[in-house]
Motif scaffolding. Sequence first.
Motif, PDB file in Angstrom:
ATOM      1  N   ARG A 170     -52.099 -15.566  32.421  1.00  0.00           N
ATOM      2  CA  ARG A 170     -50.803 -16.055  32.911  1.00  0.00           C
ATOM      3  C   ARG A 170     -50.133 -16.958  31.886  1.00  0.00           C
ATOM      4  NH1 ARG A 170     -50.221 -18.465  38.630  1.00  0.00           N
ATOM      5  NH2 ARG A 170     -48.055 -18.146  38.094  1.00  0.00           N
ATOM      6  N   VAL A 205     -43.472 -23.721  36.868  1.00  0.00           N
ATOM      7  CA  VAL A 205     -44.647 -23.005  37.363  1.00  0.00           C
ATOM      8  C   VAL A 205     -45.895 -23.804  37.025  1.00  0.00           C
ATOM      9  CG1 VAL A 205     -45.986 -20.881  37.181  1.00  0.00           C
ATOM     10  CG2 VAL A 205     -43.511 -20.783  37.071  1.00  0.00           C
ATOM     11  N   SER A 219     -56.198 -17.138  34.452  1.00  0.00           N
ATOM     12  CA  SER A 219     -55.210 -18.182  34.175  1.00  0.00           C
ATOM     13  C   SER A 219     -54.781 -18.146  32.710  1.00  0.00           C
ATOM     14  CB  SER A 219     -55.761 -19.555  34.541  1.00  0.00           C
ATOM     15  OG  SER A 219     -56.973 -19.797  33.865  1.00  0.00           O
ATOM     16  N   VAL A 255     -49.905 -23.545  36.705  1.00  0.00           N
ATOM     17  CA  VAL A 255     -50.983 -22.572  36.555  1.00  0.00           C
ATOM     18  C   VAL A 255     -52.309 -23.326  36.600  1.00  0.00           C
ATOM     19  CG1 VAL A 255     -52.006 -20.823  35.057  1.00  0.00           C
ATOM     20  CG2 VAL A 255     -49.527 -21.067  35.167  1.00  0.00           C
ATOM     21  N   TRP A 278     -54.006  -7.993  41.312  1.00  0.00           N
ATOM     22  CA  TRP A 278     -53.683  -9.374  41.001  1.00  0.00           C
ATOM     23  C   TRP A 278     -52.740  -9.417  39.804  1.00  0.00           C
ATOM     24  CZ3 TRP A 278     -54.076 -12.874  37.034  1.00  0.00           C
ATOM     25  CH2 TRP A 278     -53.932 -14.210  37.385  1.00  0.00           C
ATOM     26  N   HIS A 304     -60.532 -17.455  39.183  1.00  0.00           N
ATOM     27  CA  HIS A 304     -59.660 -16.889  40.217  1.00  0.00           C
ATOM     28  C   HIS A 304     -60.410 -15.769  40.925  1.00  0.00           C
ATOM     29  CE1 HIS A 304     -55.832 -18.880  39.182  1.00  0.00           C
ATOM     30  NE2 HIS A 304     -56.411 -18.981  38.000  1.00  0.00           N
ATOM     31  N   TRP A 362     -49.330  -8.402  41.101  1.00  0.00           N
ATOM     32  CA  TRP A 362     -48.762  -9.466  41.937  1.00  0.00           C
ATOM     33  C   TRP A 362     -48.163 -10.576  41.076  1.00  0.00           C
ATOM     34  CZ3 TRP A 362     -47.541 -10.162  46.882  1.00  0.00           C
ATOM     35  CH2 TRP A 362     -47.298 -11.447  47.315  1.00  0.00           C
ATOM     36  N   ASN A 363     -48.818 -10.884  39.968  1.00  0.00           N
ATOM     37  CA  ASN A 363     -48.351 -11.944  39.070  1.00  0.00           C
ATOM     38  C   ASN A 363     -47.455 -11.428  37.955  1.00  0.00           C
ATOM     39  OD1 ASN A 363     -49.627 -14.522  39.973  1.00  0.00           O
ATOM     40  ND2 ASN A 363     -51.417 -13.192  39.897  1.00  0.00           N
ATOM     41  N   ARG A 364     -47.083 -10.167  38.003  1.00  0.00           N
ATOM     42  CA  ARG A 364     -46.174  -9.528  37.054  1.00  0.00           C
ATOM     43  C   ARG A 364     -46.645  -9.625  35.606  1.00  0.00           C
ATOM     44  NH1 ARG A 364     -40.898 -12.303  39.209  1.00  0.00           N
ATOM     45  NH2 ARG A 364     -41.336 -12.048  41.400  1.00  0.00           N
TER      46      ARG A 364
END
Length: 176
Positions: A93, A23, A90, A25, A40, A30, A43-45
Amino acid sequence: MPVYTVHAPSPAGADLRATDKFVFVRDGFHFWAMIFGPFWLLWNRLWLALIGWLLFIAAFHAGLSSLGVGRSSIFFADVIIALLMGLEASSLRRWSFSRGKWRQLDVVVADDEDSAEHRFFERWSQKQQGIVNDQWAVDRGGPPPTRNVPGQQFSSPPPLPAGGIIGLFPEPGGSR
């Protein structure tokens, strides 16, 4: 230029040859995370971040309402929170990947995600030659100076001086 961090599943979860699971990132702002923050996160869990965001917003609104702050001030506070969400998306994430037993392999600077993938895999494939399934090895540069690897220019430590003493006093027991 944008900076991307590359994350891979831990060795217990996947083989390093499963490069389709890597992945990338992008670090930076964003826009969609700012506009649609909770969606969001869904969507990105990012489940824990979503729960934390919902709890924070509920407590924040309850606190401002109990203080008697006006609706326009609450709106501007929500805009600032949305801006912070866009700035830190980010990082959220990357935090979730580190919690999920992923490891960061590299940092790549590129114009877009495709060129970041190209740069990373070009550099990574050169490092992986000869490594079949060494999932814990991460090459951080050249070997340390004390490693005895034939053919490497810095594979042995430098020779000691003629007297054998290193430091301010060249002779044992000498005058100061």
